[in-house]
Design a protein around this motif. Structure first.
Motif, mmCIF file in Angstrom:
data_model
loop_
_atom_site.group_PDB
_atom_site.id
_atom_site.type_symbol
_atom_site.label_atom_id
_atom_site.label_comp_id
_atom_site.label_asym_id
_atom_site.label_seq_id
_atom_site.Cartn_x
_atom_site.Cartn_y
_atom_site.Cartn_z
ATOM 1 N N SER A 114 3.428 2.052 1.558
ATOM 2 C CA SER A 114 3.711 2.526 2.917
ATOM 3 C C SER A 114 4.850 1.727 3.541
ATOM 4 C CB SER A 114 2.461 2.410 3.794
ATOM 5 O OG SER A 114 2.774 2.696 5.150
ATOM 6 N N GLN A 124 0.814 -1.214 0.000
ATOM 7 C CA GLN A 124 0.000 0.000 0.000
ATOM 8 C C GLN A 124 0.853 1.271 0.000
ATOM 9 O OE1 GLN A 124 -2.820 -0.282 3.240
ATOM 10 N NE2 GLN A 124 -3.833 -2.068 2.372
ATOM 11 N N HIS A 164 3.558 -0.039 6.742
ATOM 12 C CA HIS A 164 2.612 -1.151 6.715
ATOM 13 C C HIS A 164 3.253 -2.357 7.415
ATOM 14 C CE1 HIS A 164 -0.010 -4.330 5.192
ATOM 15 N NE2 HIS A 164 -0.844 -3.392 4.793
ATOM 16 N N ASN A 209 -4.616 2.399 8.034
ATOM 17 C CA ASN A 209 -4.734 3.491 7.076
ATOM 18 C C ASN A 209 -6.078 4.217 7.217
ATOM 19 O OD1 ASN A 209 -2.254 3.094 5.982
ATOM 20 N ND2 ASN A 209 -2.942 1.806 4.301
ATOM 21 N N GLY A 233 -3.192 -3.631 8.232
ATOM 22 C CA GLY A 233 -2.679 -2.465 7.515
ATOM 23 C C GLY A 233 -3.803 -1.591 6.996
#
Length: 278
Positions: free
Chosen positions: A42, A40, A45, A276, A272
């Motif tokens: 990130s 994602q 994550h 978010n 995750g």
């Protein structure tokens, strides 16, 4: 389309890199590296495992007596690249310079995870890795094994020690299942301490699923009901066929035990997602 990469504190968009002809990374493969999948986009994550990858890099640097890099620079470079690439390879030179490049996930990843792949036993001394506990730029043995496997129409190679005991694949750690228990080669036999491997071991213990780290002798392997491999990019991929010098081991890749490993990724994806959202 030119590639993007980050090198020594700067972002480049080109297909070449400038290194000194005396650079030990160029001359001797004197780098350490780690490859991670960024979920994602990130680094935070839970499946990206950023801290674990950095810790493994730092451990190798300390053991080699090399300079530590600028970790903030590495974080900055990685964040530049994750908008384009879901997979990053972070390499560190002996003087602390960082080189980060990106790539895309394999086109057939979902198919490989569901249908399994064909493996080839790379049991020649030519394919043995050096400094097994570290991911160094001198990765020639594993690379040669994988190229030979592909030439023979296999997707992955399995590396062995001088006695023929199975160690790991050219790109990941091995997993075997039989009689209600998962097995994976122990670190003491001379394998890379994979980030995904450690996370899966921890997950299995948490779920009260039997797991044992052991030595994979040629005779013991014959009793396994399923064999798979894992790494930080492809997660878990089962073998449907393994060629052991003309002796074919075949496996049913639809068995429920495989879901015990893949469930880890499903759960962590959900965590995750919630992180978010909130």
């Amino acid at each position: 389309m030119l590639s993007k990469y980050w090198y020594d504190g700067q972002l480049f968009e080109q297909d070449t890199i400038c290194l000194s002809i005396d650079d030990p990374g160029l001359n001797y493969g004197a780098t350490i590296f780690t490859t991670l999948r960024v979920y994602q986009q990130s680094l935070e994550h839970p499946l990206t495992q950023w801290n674990a990858h950095c810790h493994r890099l730092e451990k190798s640097l300390q053991e080699f007596g090399w300079c530590l890099p600028n970790w903030q620079q590495i974080w900055q470079g990685a964040n530049h690249l994750i908008t384009t690439y879901p997979v990053l390879r972070i390499a560190i030179f002996p003087d602390g310079r960082e080189w980060i490049r990106g790539r895309f996930l394999p086109d057939n990843l979902a198919q490989s995870q569901q249908q399994g792949v064909k493996g080839w036993l790379a049991s020649y001394p030519l394919f043995q890795r050096t400094l097994n506990a570290h991911k160094t730029g001198n990765y020639l043995g594993a690379w040669l094994a994988l190229q030979q496997a592909k030439t023979l129409d296999f997707q992955e190679a399995i590396l062995v020690d001088s006695q023929g005991n199975w160690l790991e694949t050219s790109t990941g750690n091995l997993w075997g299942w039989k009689q209600g228990k998962w097995y994976t080669p122990a670190l003491e036999v001379g394998i890379l301490p994979g980030i995904g491997r450690q996370q899966l071991i921890h997950w299995l213990y948490q779920q009260n699923i039997k797991i044992e780290e052991n030595q994979w002798t040629p005779s013991w392997i014959q009793s396994l009901e399923m064999i798979a491999y894992s790494n930080s990019v492809v997660e878990v991929i089962p073998f449907r066929i393994i060629d052991c010098h003309g002796i074919l081991l075949t496996f049913d890749v639809s068995d429920e035990p495989l879901q015990m490993l893949s469930q880890y990724y499903e759960v962590m994806r959900c965590r995750g997602d919630r992180k978010n959202i909130y």
